[in-house]
Design an enzyme around this catalytic site. Structure first.
Site, mmCIF file in Angstrom:
data_model
loop_
_atom_site.group_PDB
_atom_site.id
_atom_site.type_symbol
_atom_site.label_atom_id
_atom_site.label_comp_id
_atom_site.label_asym_id
_atom_site.label_seq_id
_atom_site.Cartn_x
_atom_site.Cartn_y
_atom_site.Cartn_z
ATOM 1 N N GLU B 280 -19.099 -12.998 -7.000
ATOM 2 C CA GLU B 280 -19.099 -14.010 -8.056
ATOM 3 C C GLU B 280 -20.140 -15.087 -7.753
ATOM 4 O O GLU B 280 -20.778 -15.628 -8.659
ATOM 5 C CB GLU B 280 -17.698 -14.629 -8.183
ATOM 6 C CG GLU B 280 -17.518 -15.396 -9.472
ATOM 7 C CD GLU B 280 -16.040 -15.635 -9.814
ATOM 8 O OE1 GLU B 280 -15.187 -14.812 -9.402
ATOM 9 O OE2 GLU B 280 -15.745 -16.629 -10.475
ATOM 10 N N CYS B 300 -10.259 -14.391 -11.682
ATOM 11 C CA CYS B 300 -9.244 -13.914 -10.729
ATOM 12 C C CYS B 300 -7.856 -13.865 -11.322
ATOM 13 O O CYS B 300 -6.994 -13.127 -10.865
ATOM 14 C CB CYS B 300 -9.184 -14.835 -9.517
ATOM 15 S SG CYS B 300 -10.766 -15.074 -8.769
ATOM 16 N N LYS B 359 -0.198 -9.691 -12.713
ATOM 17 C CA LYS B 359 -0.920 -8.712 -11.891
ATOM 18 C C LYS B 359 -0.412 -7.292 -12.156
ATOM 19 O O LYS B 359 -1.138 -6.321 -11.970
ATOM 20 C CB LYS B 359 -0.753 -9.046 -10.404
ATOM 21 C CG LYS B 359 -1.543 -10.267 -9.951
ATOM 22 C CD LYS B 359 -3.019 -9.955 -9.777
ATOM 23 C CE LYS B 359 -3.818 -11.229 -9.518
ATOM 24 N NZ LYS B 359 -5.264 -11.006 -9.651
ATOM 25 N N GLU B 362 -2.279 -6.244 -15.072
ATOM 26 C CA GLU B 362 -3.686 -6.074 -14.710
ATOM 27 C C GLU B 362 -3.889 -4.708 -14.032
ATOM 28 O O GLU B 362 -4.811 -3.967 -14.366
ATOM 29 C CB GLU B 362 -4.121 -7.189 -13.758
ATOM 30 C CG GLU B 362 -5.592 -7.118 -13.357
ATOM 31 C CD GLU B 362 -5.942 -8.126 -12.262
ATOM 32 O OE1 GLU B 362 -6.717 -9.049 -12.547
ATOM 33 O OE2 GLU B 362 -5.434 -7.991 -11.122
ATOM 34 N N GLU B 367 -8.875 0.586 -17.580
ATOM 35 C CA GLU B 367 -10.138 0.763 -16.855
ATOM 36 C C GLU B 367 -10.002 0.629 -15.342
ATOM 37 O O GLU B 367 -10.956 0.859 -14.618
ATOM 38 C CB GLU B 367 -11.175 -0.244 -17.373
ATOM 39 C CG GLU B 367 -10.829 -1.708 -17.154
ATOM 40 C CD GLU B 367 -9.960 -2.311 -18.255
ATOM 41 O OE1 GLU B 367 -9.335 -1.535 -19.007
ATOM 42 O OE2 GLU B 367 -9.885 -3.548 -18.337
ATOM 43 N N CYS B 504 -2.013 -19.913 -8.157
ATOM 44 C CA CYS B 504 -1.107 -18.808 -7.812
ATOM 45 C C CYS B 504 0.165 -19.268 -7.105
ATOM 46 O O CYS B 504 1.199 -18.613 -7.198
ATOM 47 C CB CYS B 504 -1.838 -17.812 -6.925
ATOM 48 S SG CYS B 504 -3.390 -17.282 -7.649
#
Lengths: 166, 574, 596
Positions: B280, B300, B359, B362, B367, B504
């Site tokens: 990044e 993130c 998550k 995710e 993909e 988080c």
């Protein structure tokens, strides 16, 4: 309005004139504070009820969460999320009508049409609803069929009245 | 400010005008039970559990919303208050499944606690109960309307803190339910899976999708080689599940517990966090030099990415194409690690322990299989790991420490602070500044980016140039920031956005609490660990350097792009 | 246009529209044309006369002849006899129920004799769609007086001095409410008219909006001037289309004449009105819920304090009064508080409009001075109970109120007396129950209403009314058990003391009131499994009284399940296993030979 076409299946938003009308209504109310309920009233006038895609369009155009629109449409009993029949029967269940036997009218209509309250007949002719006091207590018990009001009713008058609506 | 004097349970108290009775009572240690009240959310006054008696008023009043007045005399435990409170609670319980013994919130349920506290011994109402389908459509969150007590905290957090409004109250009267539009699955609407609703739910009406059985299954499968990664925020909170003080740092105990549970390799998401900074950081430098797609926004947080896809699709070109550390780790586990350890990637079962429910979604994205396999097989939250540790009978609090495995367990202080709002920005600045300045930073702490304000901004001078940065945590704050950018009121080069309040450490998979103070303790733990790390800059992580040298090639190079970068798509929120 | 020699007033209120006044009116126009009278006789559509039971109603002025139940086929005779030849059509006059005496003059009819019309002063007298007619009856003079001759404080003092109390139910002094809103800090303030008349059996607000919408428009402008508001909203039920239409017309007309808008009467005072439609939620009659609804949300109430006067619509100071309260304002301003106070009682000055309905001869809208007794209303105005049945109870206050028994018929109707008696004023529904009404069933009916209309926000109302209803349903289904009454009482106490808003706080009232006066009926249901009024189906057991049965066989024919058998001219019997308790036989039997 063309009644032959089922309202639920003709939701082509580009060609269906009802969606253009909806767009105009939204434009008219866009800058009004708290416009949602007024827009829903007009939308229900146009579509006869509030289909899912109409609620989505209203949410999107008024920049409101869909959950809020859905919360409103399910809160107010005036809004219907189901298609309704050509003729909407509403039996008043206000106190005056109730003490004068409105519940028996409901049973008589249920029997006559073979449906329950909040249902629509299979031929989409009648929807049976019960309503809050419509303020015609002097004529209790009362029912309305679309804009027609019938007062001083007894169960035996029901078949004759319903027969008037093709 | 005007001062108000009143007495509560015969104790005098003086507070500022506008204070509620509940706040005044808390000030003098008088405990009034509450349910729909939440200090972080708009006041509702709906559940009526907190009713108290005010002398001179016929009715009881909800103390959470009732403002104090001079000479007010309040009783919080009179005969009528006690009776009313108990009956109200009894009414709530009467419409609840009462399946406590098999409930995921058994032992940490506010309804249970209230029932115990108020001494409910019978439920006299035997009529109908809600009977509705459980919504399991989301990879992240399970919605069980039957357990719902309609406190509305989830609705408020979803709207106010997260600006998502995936759920709302529908219908009315006793048919009222908290639901999605048209009662569809959460997955069909704008829900981003952040799980903040779970954190505020007093019961188990909202809970994470339980993936522990799949993890147990892998652990018990002799064919499977089970690798696990642990996110930074987990180690700053897991101890709370075992009675340890908030802010206890339990990295070593977590590794030991995972080993005892039978994981084959125990790695650290922080390794992938360092890698993310390299990727990044280079992406930022590239965009800055070429002045394209600025500001760059971090990627993130899957809650944030999901939000951007649904609410700000026009901003997607600004979002970093870097995968999140979890997904970078996932793909490397089945390529880099598999190669090095000479294990057939088909046999690797990759688990991640995350402070986050999003998550889970995710990892399930279409993909996310650049390794040729599902990159991450199962995601469990901090809470789910705690439940596995409990089930295994491990005495967590008294475990000895042990170390992560190498090489993917090696990390820097920069990777550690990923778990707290502003941490990714700080980590990136440590690397970007050194690369662009070409000399070592005199101080690694970027105090300007720390803190808990919803939106923070600063200008940092890098290579003589002012770099405007901003940080947002919590999606409603992100919305505010993005709207100001869209309106042309603000301009930035680099933005960090975290979906959850505090980052988080306040994630939807953390031990249940939305207390800002607890979040601060967790953050302090991560900053402490950063200080203790020998290496505190991602680009100095030797394991990451080795990864580039032996496997990836150049940062942002072809292989890196193929494995570590991704793309986004606009999604409908309706 | 020639000289008009007669006015024919045709009531076009909802009641008369339901009775077919539109067709009758068309026939009238045609008949007038046929007889060449259209230029000298003017037909005027008016608002509600109140005597809905006798609709369609026609009044002929200047004589003041009152015709009732006029059908299209009666029109020809009415025109050719009365309007052409000046002879009163006897058969269309109102006949006193007892004496059968035909009465031609409006004021001689018992129904109107004891009435005194303040709020309804123009209803039935003017065309509600004509601002000129309203102005001709002193309309907008009060507004002119207020904005050109009085300070806002003086206006409020006058309202306070009149002792006017909120007609929506609570009876809060209107002057104090206005004063709170006036002193509240805020650059923007609002005036809101609560026309979300939701009590089943109450329709006075609808009649005022239909019959005299300008009185509300004028009063709201006065209120705006008094508190410093420039904008008002009328929140009106979508179920009242005629009221909405007439109100819209009234607002438009007032704007055209500069009675709304900028610089009203050259005083520099600006005020305008908007209409917001309700959408079928009773709880929106609660003022904070109403405001939430105007803001476009689910109509859930908000905790008070802060009160709307301090923090109302969109957080701004807001004055909310209901329609009837507003309708009294112009009279108070124009004629002074002393005249207003001369009507009614000391603590409840003025009049109150009641919607008289249920099992009573004269149903309709009546306006009486406060302090009139229930007996006067039920018997003198209402003409008593039809069919010679016995009076059982009188329900006031709608779902928040109670039922008062025969012993309390001499209770004067005013806020405090009704509350003391165990009921409440409410918005003015007054429903009469006779011996055939089961009071447990009535309580169940109201609980069904409130639990359906509960917004669902607070636990005691949402969950508590549901459980109360379940218990009542058990009782009326014959499954009541010992302890049910006590559980009802306990729930009632908790719900009323802990609910968030007035709906929940008063929801248990119908149960408490019926328990207070008709506890024996509850006990009969629970312990004897008997419904004394013969209403609760599950508790009925139909039987034919052999001594009374003449064996005509009518019951046998009408029974839908062939449960009745018997030979002609012999006493019949009912097979209780087959009987579905539909009641068809009872309705048919000419000899009252079937008991239940």
């Amino acid at each position: 309005m063309d009644e032959k076409k089922c309202a639920g299946c003709s939701s082509n938003t580009t060609t269906d004139p009802r969606y253009q009308e909806l767009a105009q209504v939204i434009e008219q109310y866009r800058d009004m504070e708290g416009a949602l309920i007024m827009v829903l009233h007009r939308a229900q006038e146009i579509f006869g009820y509030l289909p899912e895609d109409v609620q989505k369009i209203v949410a999107k155009e008024l920049d409101l969460p869909l959950s809020e629109v859905y919360g409103v449409t399910t809160f107010y009993s005036y809004f219907s999320l189901k298609p309704r029949g050509k003729y909407r029967i509403a039996v008043c269940l206000g106190t005056a009508c109730y003490v004068r036997g409105a519940a028996e009218l409901v049973s008589a209509i249920e029997k006559e049409l073979g449906i329950k309250v909040n249902d629509t007949t299979e031929d989409a002719r009648f929807t049976l609803e019960v309503s809050r006091c419509i303020g015609a207590c002097g004529l209790a018990p009362v029912m309305t069929i679309n804009d027609d009001v019938y007062g001083r009713l007894t169960p035996d008058k029901i078949p004759e009245i319903l027969a008037k609506y093709e | 400010m005007e001062r108000i004097k009143l007495t509560i349970d015969n104790k005098p108290v003086e507070v500022e005008a506008g204070t509620t009775i509940l706040e005044a009572a808390q000030k003098i240690g008088v405990h009034i039970p509450t349910l729909c009240y939440h200090p972080e959310l708009r006041l509702e006054g709906a559940c009526r559990i907190c009713v108290v008696e005010v002398e001179g008023l016929r009715n009881l009043v909800a103390s959470c919303v009732y403002p104090v007045a001079d000479n007010m005399v309040v009783k919080t435990n009179s005969e009528s208050v006690r009776r009313a409170r108990k009956t109200v609670l009894e009414l709530l319980i009467a419409n609840h499944p009462m399946d406590c013994l098999v409930c995921s919130r058994h032992g940490e349920c506010e309804l249970q606690d209230l029932s115990r506290q108020l001494g409910i011994r019978q439920v006299r109402f035997t009529g109908g109960k809600r009977d509705m389908a459980v919504d399991e459509s989301s990879h992240s969150i399970v919605r069980d309307p039957n357990k719902c007590v309609l406190c509305g905290r989830c609705v408020r957090v979803c709207a106010e803190t997260q600006a998502v409004s995936a759920i709302g109250v529908a219908n009315r009267g006793s048919s009222s339910i908290v639901t999605t539009p048209f009662n569809k699955g959460l997955a069909d609407g704008p829900c981003v899976g952040c799980g903040q609703c779970i954190n505020v739910c007093p019961v188990a009406a909202l809970r994470e999708k339980d993936d522990t059985e799949r993890v147990w299954g892998a652990l018990h499968d002799p064919q499977a080689h089970v690798v696990v990664q642990v996110a930074p925020a987990v180690r700053a909170a897991l101890g709370e599940e075992f009675g340890m003080r908030p802010g206890s740092l339990v990295t070593g105990k977590t590794v030991t517990a995972l080993r005892q549970l039978g994981f084959d390799q125990i790695f650290d998401t922080q390794f992938a966090a360092d890698l993310t900074i390299i990727e990044e950081g280079h992406e930022f430098i590239h965009r800055l030099k070429n002045n394209v797609n600025l500001p760059l926004i971090t990627s993130c947080s899957p809650g944030w990415v999901g939000y951007c896809e649904r609410f700000y699709p026009e901003m997607l070109p600004h979002v970093s194409t870097c995968k999140s550390p979890q997904q970078m780790f996932g793909v490397l586990a089945k390529t880099y690690y598999a190669e090095r350890a000479n294990i057939n990637p088909a046999n690797i079962f990759s688990v991640s322990v995350m402070p986050c429910t999003a998550k889970k979604s995710e990892a399930a994205r279409e993909e996310m299989q650049s390794s040729g396999y599902r990159d991450v097989d199962a995601v469990i939250t901090t809470r789910e790991l705690a439940s596995m540790i409990r089930e295994a009978g491990i005495d967590f609090a008294n475990l000895p420490d042990s170390e992560f495995e190498l090489p993917m367990g090696m990390s820097t202080g920069a990777g550690t602070i990923f778990g707290v709002t502003g941490g990714v920005m700080e980590a990136a600045l440590r690397t970007v500044a050194e690369i662009l300045d070409g000399e070592e930073l005199p101080s690694l702490e970027f105090q300007q980016v720390r803190g808990f304000a919803g939106v923070r901004e600063a200008t940092i001078r890098i290579a003589g140039q002012p770099v405007r940065i901003a940080i947002a945590n919590g999606l409603a704050h992100a919305k505010r920031l993005l709207d100001s950018i869209k309106a042309g009121e603000a301009e930035y080069h680099f933005i960090e956005i975290m979906g959850c309040p505090g980052g988080c450490i306040g994630g939807g998979g953390q031990p249940l609490s939305t207390d800002p103070e607890i979040r601060m303790h967790r953050a302090a733990a991560l900053y402490r660990q950063d200080m203790l790390k020998k290496v505190r800059k991602s680009h100095e992580n030797p394991a990451v350097k080795e990864l580039y040298r032996s496997f990836l090639g150049e940062p942002n190079g072809e292989k890196a792009h193929q494995l570590l970068h991704t793309h986004y798509q606009a999604r409908s929120r309706y | 246009m020639g000289l008009i020699r007669s006015h024919v007033l045709v009531c076009a209120g909802t009641g008369c529209v339901s009775s077919g006044c539109k067709m009758m009116q068309e026939a009238m126009q045609q008949a007038l044309e046929r007889h060449g009278l259209s230029s000298e006789i003017k037909v005027v559509e008016t608002g509600c006369f109140g005597f809905c039971k006798e609709g369609p109603i026609v009044m002929v002025y200047p004589e003041g002849t009152f015709y009732c139940q006029v059908k299209p086929e009666d029109v020809e005779e009415l025109v050719s006899e009365h309007l052409l030849k000046g002879r009163i059509v006897e058969r269309l006059l109102y006949k006193e129920p007892v004496s059968e005496r035909a009465i031609s003059l409006f004021n001689d009819i018992g129904f109107y004799q004891k009435q005194q019309r303040v709020a309804l002063r123009n209803c039935g007298k003017i065309n509600p769609e004509s601002i000129e007619e309203y102005i001709a009856r002193d309309g907008y003079q009060a507004l002119a007086k207020a904005v050109t001759q009085m300070t806002p404080t003086q206006v409020i003092e006058m309202v306070s001095e009149s002792g006017l109390r909120g007609r929506g139910g609570g009876g809060f002094p209107a002057g104090r409410k206005w004063e709170f809103a006036r002193v509240a800090q805020g650059d923007i303030k609002y005036v809101v008219c609560n026309a979300d008349e939701g009590d089943p059996g109450a329709f006075m607000d609808r009649s005022i909006l239909e019959g005299d919408p300008h009185s509300v428009v004028e009063a709201m402008a006065i209120a705006g001037y008094a508190i410093g508001a420039k904008q008002g909203y009328v929140y009106v039920r979508a179920e009242y289309p005629i009221a909405v239409e007439r109100l819209s017309i009234a607002i438009k007309q007032a704007r055209e004449l500069g009675l709304l808008g900028k610089n009203i009467f050259g005083s520099g005072f600006d005020f305008d009105l908007g209409i917001r439609l309700g959408a079928g939620a009773f709880v929106c009659g609660e003022e904070t819920a109403l405001l939430t609804s105007i803001e476009g949300h689910r109509g859930t109430p908000r905790p008070r304090p802060p009160y709307p006067a301090v923090k109302g619509l969109w957080g701004k100071p807001t004055l909310i009064n209901n329609v009837e309260t507003f309708a009294n304002i112009p009279v108070i301003i124009l004629h002074g508080p002393a005249k207003f106070k001369s009507i009614g009682t000391d603590t409840s000055p003025g009049t109150k409009v009641f919607a008289l309905a249920g099992n009573i001869n004269n149903t309709g809208l009546v306006e009486v001075p406060m302090g009139t007794t229930l007996r006067e209303i039920v018997y003198d105005i209402g003409g008593g109970i039809p069919g010679g049945k016995a009076f059982k109870a009188c329900q006031t206050g709608g779902p928040s109120g109670g039922c008062l028994p025969a012993e309390l018929l001499d209770t004067p109707v005013d806020y405090d007396s009704l509350t003391a008696a165990g009921s409440m004023m409410g918005s003015g529904g007054l429903i009469v129950m006779d011996e055939d009404n089961c009071m447990v069933d009535v309580a169940r009916f109201f609980l069904e209403f409130t639990q359906d209309e509960s917004c669902g926000k607070c636990v005691p109302c949402r969950e508590g009314t549901k459980r109360m209803l379940e218990i009542l349903e058990r009782i009326t289904n014959g499954e009541g058990v010992a302890g049910d009454i006590e559980l009802l009482e306990e729930l009632a106490e908790v719900i009323s003391r802990t609910s968030l808003c007035g709906l929940g706080q008063t929801a248990p009232n119908p149960v408490l009131a019926t328990l207070k006066f008709f506890r024996d009926e509850y006990e009969a249901h629970i312990y004897e499994k008997r419904c004394p009024a013969g209403v609760c189906q599950a508790l009925l057991s139909y039987a034919i009284v052999a001594e009374k049965c003449k064996g005509c066989g009518l019951c046998k024919k009408v029974c839908p399940v062939d449960a009745i058998s018997g030979d002609l001219r012999q006493p019949h019997t009912i097979d209780k296993d087959k009987c579905i308790k539909c009641g068809a036989c009872v309705a048919k039997c000419p000899f009252k030979a079937i008991s239940r």
